[in-house]
Design an enzyme around this catalytic site. Structure first.
Site, PDB file in Angstrom:
ATOM      1  N   LYS A  84      47.536 -23.312 -62.277  1.00  0.00           N
ATOM      2  CA  LYS A  84      46.078 -23.154 -62.409  1.00  0.00           C
ATOM      3  C   LYS A  84      45.680 -23.295 -63.878  1.00  0.00           C
ATOM      4  CE  LYS A  84      42.403 -19.784 -61.390  1.00  0.00           C
ATOM      5  NZ  LYS A  84      42.123 -18.409 -60.926  1.00  0.00           N
ATOM      6  N   SER A 159      38.835 -18.148 -57.214  1.00  0.00           N
ATOM      7  CA  SER A 159      38.735 -19.234 -58.172  1.00  0.00           C
ATOM      8  C   SER A 159      39.957 -20.156 -58.197  1.00  0.00           C
ATOM      9  CB  SER A 159      38.512 -18.673 -59.572  1.00  0.00           C
ATOM     10  OG  SER A 159      39.632 -17.904 -59.977  1.00  0.00           O
ATOM     11  N   SER A 183      40.956 -13.909 -56.359  1.00  0.00           N
ATOM     12  CA  SER A 183      41.056 -15.347 -56.612  1.00  0.00           C
ATOM     13  C   SER A 183      42.361 -16.007 -56.185  1.00  0.00           C
ATOM     14  CB  SER A 183      40.812 -15.641 -58.094  1.00  0.00           C
ATOM     15  OG  SER A 183      39.437 -15.559 -58.382  1.00  0.00           O
TER      16      SER A 183
END
Lengths: 494, 98
Positions: A84, A159, A183
Site C-alpha cells: 500500500k 482505504s 482500512s
C-alpha cells in the site's frame, strides 16, 4: 497446475521451493496481468517491474542453489507482494494517494517492508489508497478510484482498496495494507478476502506515513488465514524505531490444523445487528457463526454498550492526530510547493492545493477539536469515552475468547453512492472503528455472497495480541468452507 | 452547532489551509453537520472516567541514549522543492517590506 496468478502464498512458496516454477516466471506472470488489468481497475500507482524482475532473478539463484545444498532459505524467498502506498519503499515513489507528495522518493524502507525484503519477498509495486488513508472507498485518492474486481461499478472499500483489489483480481498473491479505523478489514470484506488488522504495537509503524498515531496499524490482505499468518510471522515484533512495539509479545503463529475451536467461547455483540445492516450481511454472519458452532464453539450474545459512541470518538481523535501529523506537509522538505510572498502564505497555498477535500475536511475537524476553548469538550471528552469503549472490550473478553460480528453494514456500494455526504461515508466504518479505538486485533473472513454476487464477510475480534487465536479460528473455518478460494470469474477469463 | 464563516476562516488559518470562497461555504455546512453528530458524546457522564492516553497495554521500554547513524543529508535534500548549500530554502519568514 492452476494459473500462476491465482495461487495463494502457501502454494506459491511450495512451487518456488520445489522448482515447479521460478520466481521470475511467477513475477512475470503478475506483471503481465498488472499490465493487462491495471488500466481497468486502477490498482497500482507504481509498478516496479525492473527491480521486481531483478529481485526475482536473484531469488531464483538462491533457490536453485539450495536445491543442491539443502541450505536454509529465507521464508518468503521469491514471493511477489504488493505494498500500500502509505508505506515507504526506498527508491520507489511514495504518494500516500496525495498530490502533496507528488515526486517524493523516500530513501528508506518501512520496517514492515524491510522485514519482507529480508525474508526474500519481491515487491511488485505500490497500491492505490484513499489520500493519507482517509476514506472507506478509495474515492478519496488523488489518483482516481479503484474498481472492485467483483463488480467494476462498485468500490473495493478503503482505504487499502488498491491492495484489496490487487489480491482479489490476481494482480498479487498478497498485499500489505494499513488499518486505522477499518482500512484493512473493510476492503477485505468488500473484496472477498482474508484481512488481518494487527494489535496496536504488534508490527512496527516506522515508515508508515502517519495518519492517527494512536490508531495506525500495519495489516495484511490475503487469500487465506494461513497466508496472513506467514506474513505476520515475518513482520511482527520489537523494532527500536517504533517505541510502541513490544519485544515480549511477538510469538510465532503456528497453524497446525489441530484447531482450537472446540470449546472456544464466542460472543456475538447485539449492538452490531442494528437497523441499517443489510439483511443478507447479517444472515451471512449468522451462518458463519453457525459453522463455528459446528466446529464446537460455544456461542452467546454479549453487549458492547458504548459501540454507538465509537464513530464520534474516532472522528475527533483521528482527525486531531492527523492535524498534527500532516503539519509536516508544508512545501519545505518534499513534494509540492506553491510559491507565495512569505512563509505562512506558501504553507497555506501549498496545503490548500496539495490536499484533497476529505483530508482538508479532517484537518479542519481536528484543528477545531484541539483549538483553545474546545479542547476539553471535544478531544478531552473523546479520550474519556475511548476508555469506556476499551473497557467494553476488556469486560467482554472476561466472558468470551473471541467476538464475531459483521465487518461492514453492507456489501460493496456503488462508486459515487456516498461521495456527496461525508457522514454517510463515515457510517461505513461503524463496525470496525471500536476495535481500532481499543487497539485490539481483528480478522475479516470471506463468508459467502449476496444475491448480486458480492462478497459477504465475518469479522472476528480478539483481545490484545491474540492474532494466533484469530488466525487459528480463521484457518479452521477455511478448512470447512471454500469462500476464500473463489475469484471473480469475469476477470479470470480476462 | 452551526459554524459561522468567521469560525471556518479561523480554523483554516490555524490549519494553514488556503480555502476558496466556495470551499469555505461547503466546509461551514459539512463541519456543522459533523460536529452536530459528534456532540452525541456530551450525553455521557464521564466525570469519573480517566482519559485513555496510551493504547499500549505494557509499559514501553526506554532505550540507551546513544546517537545512531543519521540519514545522509543529500538523500533528504534530494526531495526538497528548493534547496541550496546543504539547506532547505524557504520564502521570507518576516515581512521585509518597509
Amino acid at each position: 497446475m492452476s494459473e500462476l496468478h491465482s495461487l495463494n502464498v502457501a502454494s506459491a512458496l511450495k512451487g518456488l521451493r520445489s522448482g515447479a516454477f521460478s520466481s521470475r516466471e511467477l513475477t512475470a506472470a503478475y506483471l503481465q496481468r498488472i499490465e493487462q488489468l491495471n488500466p481497468r481497475l486502477n490498482v497500482f500507482l507504481y509498478v516496479a517491474a525492473d527491480s521486481a524482475l531483478k529481485a526475482a532473478t536473484a531469488a531464483d539463484k538462491k533457490l536453485s542453489k539450495s536445491r543442491k545444498t539443502k541450505a536454509k532459505l529465507p521464508p518468503l524467498l521469491g514471493l511477489p507482494i504488493a505494498i500500500k502506498d502509505v508505506l515507504t519503499v526506498a527508491g520507489i515513489p511514495a504518494t500516500a494517494g496525495s498530490r502533496i507528495l507528488e515526486g517524493f522518493v523516500p530513501s528508506y524502507n518501512a520496517t514492515s517492508v524491510q522485514r519482507l525484503l529480508d525474508a526474500g519477498a519481491v515487491i511488485l509495486g505500490k497500491t492505490n489508497t484513499d489520500e493519507f488513508a482517509m476514506g472507506s472507498s478509495t474515492e478519496n485518492s488523488a489518483y482516481g478510484v479503484v474498481r472492485n474486481p467483483w463488480d467494476e461499478e462498485r468500490v473495493p472499500g478503503g482505504s487499502s482498496g488498491g491492495s484489496a483489489a490487487a489480491v482479489a483480481a490476481g494482480l498479487a498473491p498478497v498485499a500489505l495494507g494499513t488499518d486505522t479505523g477499518g482500512s484493512v478489514r473493510q476492503p477485505a470484506a468488500l473484496c472477498g478476502l482474508t484481512g488481518l488488522k494487527t494489535t496496536y504495537g504488534r508490527v512496527s509503524r516506522y515508515g508508515l506515513i502517519a495518519f492517527g498515531s494512536s490508531l495506525d496499524t500495519v495489516g495484511i490482505l490475503a487469500r487465506s488465514a494461513q497466508d496472513a499468518a506467514i506474513l505476520l510471522n515475518v513482520m511482527a515484533g520489537y523494532d527500536p524505531l517504533d517505541a510502541t512495539t513490544l519485544e515480549s509479545k511477538a510469538p510465532k503463529v503456528k497453524l497446525d490444523g489441530k484447531a482450537t475451536v472446540k470449546g472456544l467461547k464466542i460472543g456475538v455483540p447485539k449492538e452490531y445487528f442494528i437497523e441499517g445492516v443489510q439483511a443478507e450481511v447479517a444472515k451471512g454472519v449468522r451462518e458463519a457463526i453457525a459453522h463455528l458452532e459446528g466446529l464446537g464453539a460455544q456461542v452467546r450474545e454479549i453487549s458492547l454498550p458504548h459501540t454507538e459512541y465509537a464513530l464520534p470518538v474516532y472522528y475527533i481523535i483521528a482527525p486531531a492526530e492527523a492535524s498534527a501529523n500532516l503539519a509536516r506537509f508544508d512545501g519545505v522538505r518534499y513534494g509540492l510547493r506553491v510559491e507565495d510572498q512569505n512563509l505562512i502564505d506558501m504553507f497555506s497555498r501549498t496545503r490548500g492545493q496539495g490536499f484533497g477535500p476529505e483530508v482538508k475536511r479532517r484537518l479542519m475537524i481536528g484543528t477545531y477539536a484541539l483549538s483553545a476553548g474546545y479542547y476539553d469538550a471535544y478531544y478531552g471528552q473523546a479520550q474519556k469515552v475511548r476508555t469506556l469503549i476499551r473497557r467494553d472490550f476488556e469486560q467482554a473478553f472476561e466472558q468470551v475468547d473471541l467476538i464475531a460480528a459483521p465487518a461492514t453494514p453492507s456489501t460493496a456500494f456503488r462508486i459515487g453512492a456516498h461521495t456527496g455526504n461525508p457522514l454517510e461515508m463515515y457510517l461505513e466504518d461503524v463496525f470496525t472503528l471500536p476495535a481500532s479505538l481499543a487497539g485490539v486485533p481483528g480478522l475479516s473472513l470471506p463468508a459467502g455472497f449476496d444475491h448480486q454476487g458480492l462478497p459477504l464477510s465475518l469479522q472476528l475480534l480478539g483481545p490484545h495480541f491474540s492474532e494466533e487465536r484469530l488466525l487459528q479460528v480463521g484457518h479452521a473455518y477455511q478448512q470447512i468452507t471454500d469462500w476464500h478460494t473463489m475469484l471473480p470469474m469475469d476477470l479470470l477469463k480476462a | 452547532m452551526p459554524l459561522s464563516r468567521e469560525d471556518v476562516e479561523h480554523i483554516a488559518l490555524l490549519a494553514r489551509l488556503h480555502l476558496t470562497a466556495e470551499e469555505k461555504e461547503r466546509y461551514r455546512e459539512q463541519l456543522s453537520n459533523i460536529l452536530d453528530h459528534i456532540s452525541k458524546l456530551q450525553e455521557l457522564d464521564t466525570s469519573s472516567v480517566q482519559p485513555m492516553s496510551s493504547v499500549v497495554v505494557e509499559q514501553s521500554r526506554l532505550r540507551e541514549d546513544v546517537a545512531g547513524p543519521a540519514m545522509p543529508r543529500e538523500d533528504l535534500l534530494r526531495n526538497a522543492p528548493d534547496a541550496a548549500d546543504g539547506q532547505f530554502r524557504v520564502p521570507p519568514v518576516l515581512d521585509t517590506s518597509p
